[in-house]
Enzyme design. Structure first.
Site, PDB file in Angstrom:
ATOM      1  N   VAL A  92       1.195   4.594   1.434  1.00  0.00           N
ATOM      2  CA  VAL A  92       1.832   5.250   2.743  1.00  0.00           C
ATOM      3  C   VAL A  92       2.844   4.324   3.219  1.00  0.00           C
ATOM      4  CG1 VAL A  92       1.304   6.253   4.765  1.00  0.00           C
ATOM      5  CG2 VAL A  92      -0.110   6.796   2.903  1.00  0.00           C
ATOM      6  N   CYS A  93       2.293   2.809   3.388  1.00  0.00           N
ATOM      7  CA  CYS A  93       3.383   1.954   4.123  1.00  0.00           C
ATOM      8  C   CYS A  93       4.725   1.706   3.076  1.00  0.00           C
ATOM      9  CB  CYS A  93       2.563   0.810   3.963  1.00  0.00           C
ATOM     10  SG  CYS A  93       1.117   0.648   5.055  1.00  0.00           S
ATOM     11  N   SER A  94       4.533   1.717   1.854  1.00  0.00           N
ATOM     12  CA  SER A  94       5.713   1.763   1.200  1.00  0.00           C
ATOM     13  C   SER A  94       6.437   2.928   0.928  1.00  0.00           C
ATOM     14  CB  SER A  94       5.185   1.329  -0.248  1.00  0.00           C
ATOM     15  OG  SER A  94       4.528  -0.258  -0.219  1.00  0.00           O
ATOM     16  N   VAL A 141       7.925   2.440   6.004  1.00  0.00           N
ATOM     17  CA  VAL A 141       8.953   1.736   6.110  1.00  0.00           C
ATOM     18  C   VAL A 141      10.439   2.311   5.671  1.00  0.00           C
ATOM     19  CG1 VAL A 141       9.934  -0.361   5.173  1.00  0.00           C
ATOM     20  CG2 VAL A 141       7.485  -0.451   5.710  1.00  0.00           C
ATOM     21  N   THR A 201       0.910  -1.169   0.081  1.00  0.00           N
ATOM     22  CA  THR A 201      -0.024  -0.035   0.033  1.00  0.00           C
ATOM     23  C   THR A 201       0.987   1.167   0.155  1.00  0.00           C
ATOM     24  OG1 THR A 201      -0.168  -0.161   2.436  1.00  0.00           O
ATOM     25  CG2 THR A 201      -1.953  -1.239   1.088  1.00  0.00           C
TER      26      THR A 201
END
Length: 198
Positions: free
Chosen positions: A85-87, A91, A83
């Site tokens: 924002v996560c990527s 992270v 996804t």
């Protein structure tokens, strides 16, 4: 408790205390001082790996005691692999600061999501993050449900997912905890916050 009620309580407490009140720290089961190994005693996570590696390991899982016992761990939860924002935001803040965590004596930096370990593996490879961060799946959500860190993201077709959060855990005991009020943004759960709390 409805979001509207939470907002009203937040405003009321803020006015009473004369300070900003963050509901993300109070409306979850977890808090500083909580022993993860006690509230999730029989829970395991699944280390990120390829399908062939899963077969070779007889689909083994990793009990939480092996992850947290006698260790200093920074762990952060994300709504989902691959996804945006996560990527692109969450992270990378940990990858960029891995040397600072090591300098503070942290034994492991862990990313966990309600995903299967094979998806987590492909994502970690794409991010080129496996050398710095340990990635784990929580495929049935048992870990996040035990910690009451789940949220319904059906509105973006994700279903039940992890809150966006971070914690510093020493020998299973939570020393610092940060849970985002809005899982679509990275503020308190970013690496910079937890670094200051160690």
């Amino acid at each position: 408790m409805t979001p509207a009620l939470v907002k009203r309580l937040t405003k009321s407490l803020s006015a009473t205390l004369g300070t900003k009140f963050s509901p993300s720290f109070s409306f979850t089961k977890l808090s500083t001082g909580t022993d993860i190994l006690s509230i999730a005693p029989n829970v395991s996570l699944q280390k990120a790996r390829s399908w062939d590696e899963g077969v070779a390991s007889n689909f083994s899982t990793t009990p939480l005691i092996h992850i947290f016992k006698d260790k200093k761990v920074v762990i952060f939860g994300i709504p989902g692999a691959f996804t945006g924002v996560c990527s692109e935001e969450h992270v990378p803040t940990y990858m960029d600061n891995i040397d600072k965590f090591k300098a503070k004596g942290v034994d492991a930096v862990i990313c966990v999501a309600i995903n299967d370990p094979y998806t987590m593996n492909e994502w970690a490879v794409k991010l080129q993050g496996k050398d710095a961060i340990q990635f784990y799946g929580d495929f049935g959500g048992s870990f996040h449900n035990s910690l009451k860190l789940v949220t319904d993201l059906s509105n973006v077709l994700l279903g039940t997912r992890s809150e966006r959060w971070s914690a510093y855990v020493v020998d299973g005991m939570i020393k610092a905890l940060n849970v985002e009020e809005d899982p679509s943004v990275v503020t308190v759960s970013a690496a910079q916050t937890i670094l200051e709390q160690i």
